[in-house]
Write a protein that holds these residues in place. Structure first.
Motif, short mmCIF file in Angstrom:
data_model
loop_
_atom_site.label_atom_id
_atom_site.label_comp_id
_atom_site.label_asym_id
_atom_site.label_seq_id
_atom_site.Cartn_x
_atom_site.Cartn_y
_atom_site.Cartn_z
N ARG A 129 -6.19 42.13 33.76
CA ARG A 129 -5.53 41.48 34.88
C ARG A 129 -6.40 41.53 36.13
O ARG A 129 -6.56 40.54 36.83
CB ARG A 129 -4.19 42.16 35.15
CG ARG A 129 -3.13 41.83 34.11
CD ARG A 129 -1.85 42.59 34.38
NE ARG A 129 -0.80 42.20 33.46
CZ ARG A 129 0.38 42.78 33.42
NH1 ARG A 129 0.65 43.77 34.26
NH2 ARG A 129 1.29 42.38 32.56
N ARG A 130 -6.98 42.67 36.42
CA ARG A 130 -7.76 42.80 37.63
C ARG A 130 -9.05 41.99 37.56
O ARG A 130 -9.55 41.53 38.58
CB ARG A 130 -8.10 44.27 37.90
CG ARG A 130 -6.89 45.10 38.26
CD ARG A 130 -7.30 46.47 38.76
NE ARG A 130 -8.05 46.38 40.00
CZ ARG A 130 -7.49 46.26 41.19
NH1 ARG A 130 -6.18 46.20 41.32
NH2 ARG A 130 -8.24 46.19 42.28
N LYS A 142 -9.48 39.10 36.68
CA LYS A 142 -9.28 37.69 37.02
C LYS A 142 -9.46 37.44 38.52
O LYS A 142 -9.55 36.30 38.95
CB LYS A 142 -7.88 37.24 36.59
CG LYS A 142 -7.67 37.27 35.08
CD LYS A 142 -6.25 36.87 34.73
CE LYS A 142 -6.03 36.94 33.21
NZ LYS A 142 -4.64 36.59 32.84
N ILE A 143 -9.48 38.48 39.32
CA ILE A 143 -9.63 38.35 40.75
C ILE A 143 -10.94 39.00 41.17
O ILE A 143 -11.15 40.20 40.95
CB ILE A 143 -8.47 39.02 41.51
CG1 ILE A 143 -7.14 38.38 41.12
CG2 ILE A 143 -8.67 38.92 43.02
CD1 ILE A 143 -5.93 38.99 41.78
N GLU A 159 -10.09 38.96 46.34
CA GLU A 159 -9.16 40.03 46.70
C GLU A 159 -9.18 40.28 48.20
O GLU A 159 -8.14 40.41 48.85
CB GLU A 159 -9.51 41.30 45.94
CG GLU A 159 -8.53 42.44 46.16
CD GLU A 159 -8.87 43.64 45.30
OE1 GLU A 159 -8.06 44.01 44.43
OE2 GLU A 159 -9.96 44.22 45.50
N THR A 191 0.33 35.56 40.81
CA THR A 191 -0.95 36.27 40.86
C THR A 191 -0.84 37.51 41.73
O THR A 191 -1.30 38.59 41.36
CB THR A 191 -2.06 35.35 41.41
OG1 THR A 191 -2.23 34.25 40.52
CG2 THR A 191 -3.39 36.10 41.55
N ARG A 247 1.59 40.09 40.15
CA ARG A 247 0.99 40.75 38.99
C ARG A 247 0.02 41.84 39.44
O ARG A 247 -0.06 42.91 38.84
CB ARG A 247 0.26 39.72 38.12
CG ARG A 247 -0.31 40.31 36.82
CD ARG A 247 -0.77 39.21 35.87
NE ARG A 247 -1.81 38.39 36.48
CZ ARG A 247 -1.68 37.09 36.75
NH1 ARG A 247 -0.53 36.46 36.49
NH2 ARG A 247 -2.67 36.40 37.29
N GLN A 248 -0.70 41.57 40.52
CA GLN A 248 -1.69 42.52 41.02
C GLN A 248 -1.05 43.64 41.85
O GLN A 248 -1.41 44.81 41.72
CB GLN A 248 -2.71 41.76 41.87
CG GLN A 248 -3.97 42.54 42.19
CD GLN A 248 -4.96 42.51 41.04
OE1 GLN A 248 -4.64 42.02 39.96
NE2 GLN A 248 -6.14 43.05 41.25
N TRP A 249 -0.11 43.27 42.70
CA TRP A 249 0.59 44.23 43.58
C TRP A 249 2.08 43.95 43.45
O TRP A 249 2.55 42.90 43.88
CB TRP A 249 0.13 44.05 45.03
CG TRP A 249 -1.35 44.18 45.15
CD1 TRP A 249 -2.08 45.33 45.16
CD2 TRP A 249 -2.31 43.11 45.28
NE1 TRP A 249 -3.42 45.06 45.27
CE2 TRP A 249 -3.59 43.70 45.35
CE3 TRP A 249 -2.20 41.71 45.33
CZ2 TRP A 249 -4.75 42.95 45.47
CZ3 TRP A 249 -3.35 40.96 45.44
CH2 TRP A 249 -4.62 41.57 45.52
#
Length: 204
Positions: A16-17, A19-20, A25, A59, A62-64
C-alpha cells in the motif's frame, strides 16, 4: 505457515505504501497543513484534501485511517528546528540570532497552532505530534545555546533565569497575537530578547 501469516500484514502494508512516492506524500502533508492554517482544523476534511491534490479520498483513508492520524503524520514529516546550528561564539548574539530566526517563521507556525487549538486538547496523538514538531526541537536548540554559554563562562550554571529562557522566547511568540493582534516578527523578538532575556541573564 506461522511465518507466512506473520509476514502478510507487513507485506500488504508495504504494498500500500509503495503506491505513494515520498514526493506525493509530502504534497498531501503540505496540502493538509496549508488548509488547516487557512480554514481551521474543524473545516478541513479528508475529502477536501483529496480534491485539492487530485487523488481519491480512499487513497488517503487507506494510508491514514483518520484525519487526526493524517494530520499527526503531516506534522511529524515537517519536524525541524529553525534554531539548530546557531553558534556565533557569544551567548548574547546567539540569542539575538535565535530571536530573529524564530520571528521569520512565527506567522506560519502560530497560525497552525491557533488553528489546531481545540483539536489538540481532544486527541493525544495530535497533541504529541504538535509538541514534537513545534516545541521540542526549538526548546532543545535553545537549551544547547544556553549550555554553550555556561561552558564559556558567560553565565553561571546555577543562574535562576536559565530555565525560563525557552518559555520567554516561545511564550512571546504565542501570546503577542492575542495581546496586540500582530505576530512576533524578527525585529520585535530581537527587541524582546535585548530588553527582557539578556538583562535577566546578566548580559549586555
Amino acid at each position: 505457515m506461522t511465518s507466512q501469516a506473520a509476514d502478510r500484514p507487513e507485506t500488504v502494508g508495504a504494498s500500500r505504501r509503495s503506491k505513494i512516492t515520498p514526493e506525493r506524500e509530502q504534497e498531501f502533508f503540505d496540502a493538509v497543513l496549508d488548509q488547516i492554517r487557512e480554514c481551521g482544523y474543524e473545516a478541513v476534511t479528508m475529502e477536501g484534501v483529496a480534491a485539492s491534490t487530485r487523488c481519491s479520498k480512499s487513497t488517503l483513508y487507506r494510508q491514514w485511517r483518520t484525519k487526526p492520524q493524517f494530520v499527526a503524520a503531516a506534522l511529524r514529516a515537517n519536524r525541524c528546528s529553525r534554531l539548530a546550528g546557531i553558534d556565533t561564539g557569544s551567548l548574547a548574539e546567539d540569542l539575538r540570532r535565535a530571536a530573529r530566526a524564530a520571528g521569520e517563521w512565527s506567522g506560519r507556525d502560530t497560525r497552525l497552532l491557533q488553528a489546531l487549538g481545540h483539536a489538540i486538547t481532544q486527541d493525544r496523538e495530535l497533541q504529541q505530534a504538535l509538541r514534537e514538531t513545534l516545541v521540542e526541537p526549538e526548546v532543545a536548540a535553545l537549551k544547547e545555546i544556553l549550555r554553550r554559554g555556561v561552558e564559556r563562562g558567560e553565565v553561571a550554571a546555577g543562574h535562576p533565569a536559565l530555565e525560563y529562557v525557552p518559555a520567554q522566547v516561545l511564550g512571546v511568540l504565542r501570546v503577542r497575537p492575542f495581546l496586540e493582534g500582530e505576530y512576533a516578527d524578527p525585529d520585535y523578538l530581537v527587541r524582546f530578547v535585548e530588553a527582557a532575556v539578556l538583562p535577566a541573564l546578566g548580559l549586555g
